[in-house]
Design an enzyme around this catalytic site. Structure first.
Site, mmCIF file in Angstrom:
data_model
loop_
_atom_site.group_PDB
_atom_site.id
_atom_site.type_symbol
_atom_site.label_atom_id
_atom_site.label_comp_id
_atom_site.label_asym_id
_atom_site.label_seq_id
_atom_site.Cartn_x
_atom_site.Cartn_y
_atom_site.Cartn_z
ATOM 1 N N HIS A 447 107.219 -69.045 -114.772
ATOM 2 C CA HIS A 447 106.686 -70.147 -115.739
ATOM 3 C C HIS A 447 108.004 -70.637 -116.168
ATOM 4 O O HIS A 447 109.231 -70.307 -116.065
ATOM 5 C CB HIS A 447 105.968 -69.554 -116.747
ATOM 6 C CG HIS A 447 106.731 -68.671 -117.899
ATOM 7 N ND1 HIS A 447 106.995 -67.432 -117.381
ATOM 8 C CD2 HIS A 447 107.299 -68.707 -118.910
ATOM 9 C CE1 HIS A 447 107.738 -66.541 -118.278
ATOM 10 N NE2 HIS A 447 107.983 -67.505 -119.276
ATOM 11 N N ASP A 449 109.320 -72.736 -120.097
ATOM 12 C CA ASP A 449 109.177 -72.469 -121.529
ATOM 13 C C ASP A 449 108.725 -73.632 -122.165
ATOM 14 O O ASP A 449 108.296 -73.677 -123.208
ATOM 15 C CB ASP A 449 110.276 -71.967 -122.085
ATOM 16 C CG ASP A 449 110.470 -70.345 -121.869
ATOM 17 O OD1 ASP A 449 109.659 -69.620 -121.461
ATOM 18 O OD2 ASP A 449 111.493 -69.771 -121.997
ATOM 19 N N HIS A 519 111.166 -68.942 -114.588
ATOM 20 C CA HIS A 519 111.643 -67.726 -114.650
ATOM 21 C C HIS A 519 110.534 -66.730 -114.873
ATOM 22 O O HIS A 519 109.306 -67.145 -115.290
ATOM 23 C CB HIS A 519 112.722 -67.324 -115.909
ATOM 24 C CG HIS A 519 112.159 -67.668 -117.302
ATOM 25 N ND1 HIS A 519 112.051 -69.029 -117.693
ATOM 26 C CD2 HIS A 519 111.289 -67.065 -118.234
ATOM 27 C CE1 HIS A 519 111.387 -69.061 -118.834
ATOM 28 N NE2 HIS A 519 111.304 -67.899 -119.290
ATOM 29 N N ARG A 529 109.988 -51.226 -121.685
ATOM 30 C CA ARG A 529 110.861 -52.268 -121.912
ATOM 31 C C ARG A 529 110.858 -52.966 -122.854
ATOM 32 O O ARG A 529 109.753 -53.537 -123.424
ATOM 33 C CB ARG A 529 110.694 -53.236 -120.540
ATOM 34 C CG ARG A 529 111.773 -54.260 -120.591
ATOM 35 C CD ARG A 529 111.304 -55.083 -119.279
ATOM 36 N NE ARG A 529 112.276 -56.303 -118.983
ATOM 37 C CZ ARG A 529 112.188 -57.385 -119.408
ATOM 38 N NH1 ARG A 529 111.322 -57.929 -120.536
ATOM 39 N NH2 ARG A 529 112.953 -58.245 -119.097
#
Length: 575
Positions: A447, A449, A519, A529
């Protein structure tokens, strides 16, 4: 008939293809997986930001073996254009010509239909019908001008994919630009010159195509009189009509006293600027015979000058890679932004304040069903610090390191104005046991931002529901003891990976938030994570409200180093 007009909400739902979302679920209940897959795909084409539908489509491909999906609302001239560009990119010029010519024919047919559809009743958006005070002649003129404005906007309508708001830049002229180069490559110089001249109707000062046209004339010298080769009649007719419509609308605006601004319908700069975007100039030193080079056209001037390489402000911060080394634009990778001890401290804070689904509208698995997402904001951390649930010093650390990251980003990209927080989020994603075998999805799909990524069109639409006000993004990682979870940049096709980054404590990746930086995150297949996600804006109107409140709390804390009880405030009320 006026009693049975659809409400605005219904019109908006059909514009966004919402009925296909219901159809998909209905087909599932009937066990018609192929129809369900096509309905999901049709909805997704107008809602590329919808992560759940994207996951549904991936599931259909896996369970039903459905690879070829049908967009049931596809506009044929758009489909032919996209096919033509794909063949062009593969240097299959004869096929490119076939599809692009078919797309042009379809475009002009659709234009006729669009013109006819504008002849019906118009909706008077600037005033309520019952309150309209104009006389008969004013009403007639007003209606006619709205019909004319509707016809004038057919250019935008035919260049806009279903469900989208923004049109493909320079859509109609691009057909001729691709064709002039394709015809040259198959040796049809007459058609090449014809298409070049057709393109120049829209952009008479385009130096690249002017140079091409001159070259084609040279190739035809002695065989055909170049002056007898004219631009295509349909292009000339449409452009003449378009200019006349514009003139009438401007005259009417002055006479009837309303504002009218002519849109730039033929913007020469699309969102994708690479060697496959727009055929360009001729090389004067060919290897074996004349050839056309595919060089970049100049980018449109951004609203700010793009720079990078400014000071990192802190001695312990280590530079790793710049934009060029990361194969992109406005990108930087840094290490040692925070220390190992700060990572551990931040992780302890996270364990005490995060809630599943926080920041994702309560959805514990917003991007993939194979991971659990937990998050917390700066203000929440300070609140828990006040209440003694976590050490106040640790809660303050979250605030301080996010401010450190903001200052580094602002300095490195050499921004001339203040960079504000638009959202700050501490987020951990945990691989769910028993669900990691044969995973083929991403932890976070590809996508951008601040725009809606449309891989098929190689466009990124800067329109709602995207956060269009975001200018820069950063991710500050807290740990490395997990498997998978690499951060990746891709091309706008959402497939071609241009850079991959393995997270570790203190590592920060920062980049501009637009379509130049698609990204995503690879699947986290084991462990947890954690990172601090930061989004920034240059527009103070879109400052993060919680951040402003957190600033006020920090200011009170810093005032003579008093605790909340000494300042005579109720922390919960103040927050």
């Amino acid at each position: 008939a006026s009693r049975h007009r659809a409400a605005e909400e219904v019109r908006a739902d059909f514009q966004r293809r919402v009925p296909y979302s219901y159809l998909q679920r209905a087909y599932i209940q009937l066990n018609k997986l192929e129809e369900a897959a096509n309905a999901a795909h049709t909805f997704f084409m107008a809602n590329p930001e919808h992560m759940e539908i994207q996951q549904d489509i991936e599931n259909y491909k896996t369970t039903a073996g459905k690879v070829s999906l049908v967009d049931r609302e596809a506009r044929q001239h758009m489909e032919d254009y996209s096919a033509g560009v794909r063949h062009y990119d593969r240097e299959e010029y004869e096929l490119a010509i076939e599809f692009l010519e078919r797309a042009l024919k379809g475009y002009y047919t659709e234009d006729e239909d669009c013109q006819i559809m504008c002849e019906g009743p118009q909706r008077f958006e600037e005033h309520e019908y019952l309150d309209y005070k104009g006389g008969l002649y004013e009403a007639i003129a007003d209606h006619y001008m709205q019909v004319l404005a509707c016809k004038h906007d057919c250019v935008r309508e035919l260049a806009t994919r279903s469900g989208r708001i923004s049109p493909i830049e320079n859509f109609l002229p691009l057909h001729y630009d691709y064709l002039q180069f394709a015809y040259y490559r198959v040796g049809d110089y007459v058609k090449a010159l014809e298409c070049a001249k057709s393109y120049l109707l829209f952009h008479p000062d385009d130096e690249d195509v002017l140079e091409n046209a001159g070259y084609y004339e040279g190739l035809l010298e002695g065989a055909v009189d170049p002056d007898t080769i004219k631009p295509r009649k349909e292009a000339k007719t449409l452009l003449q009509r378009h200019k006349l419509e514009s003139h009438l609308l401007q005259v009417a605006a002055a006479g009837l006293g309303y504002a009218y601004t002519e849109p730039n319908y033929w913007n020469r700069y699309g969102a994708r600027q690479d060697e496959h975007s727009v055929p360009s100039s001729i090389s004067s030193e060919p290897e074996d015979g004349p050839r056309l080079s595919l060089a970049k056209k100049p980018m449109p001037k951004p609203d700010r000058e793009l720079k990078e390489g400014g000071p990192l402000l802190y001695n312990d911060v280590k530079f790793v890679y710049n934009s060029q080394q990361l194969n992109g634009t406005q990108r930087v990778l840094l290490d040692n932004v925070i220390s190992e001890e700060q990572c551990r401290e931040l992780h302890r804070v996270a364990s005490g304040i995060m809630l599943a689904g926080d920041g994702y509208r309560g959805k514990t698995s917003p991007h993939t069903p194979n991971e659990r997402f937990e998050g917390a904001t700066v203000l929440k951390a300070l609140k828990y610090g006040y209440e003694g649930r976590v050490p106040l010093k640790s809660a303050r650390l979250f605030y301080d390191i996010s401010e450190k990251a903001r200052r580094i980003v602002e300095s490195y990209f050499m921004l001339n104005s203040t960079l504000y927080f638009s959202y700050t989020h501490l987020v951990c994603r945990t691989a769910l046991s028993g669900q990691q075998e044969r995973r083929n999805d991403l932890s976070h799909p590809i996508h951008a931002d601040n725009c809606l990524l449309d891989p098929e069109a190689n466009e990124c639409w800067k329109e709602p529901p995207a956060y269009t006000f975001r200018d820069y993004s950063a991710l500050l990682y807290m740990n490395a003891d997990f498997e998978g979870g690499e951060f990746i940049f891709t091309e706008m096709d959402a497939k071609t990976v241009t850079a991959s980054i393995k997270p570790k404590c203190g590592r920060m990746i920062s980049f501009s938030s637009g379509g130049e930086n698609p990204h995503g995150v690879k699947a986290v297949t084991k462990g947890q994570r954690c990172a601090v996600a930061l989004w920034f804006t240059l527009d103070p109107l879109y400052r993060e409200l919680e951040r402003i409140q957190a600033d006020e709390v920090i200011a009170m804390l810093d005032q003579e180093h008093l605790g909340p009880s000494e300042m005579n405030i109720n922390p919960k009320d103040e927050l």
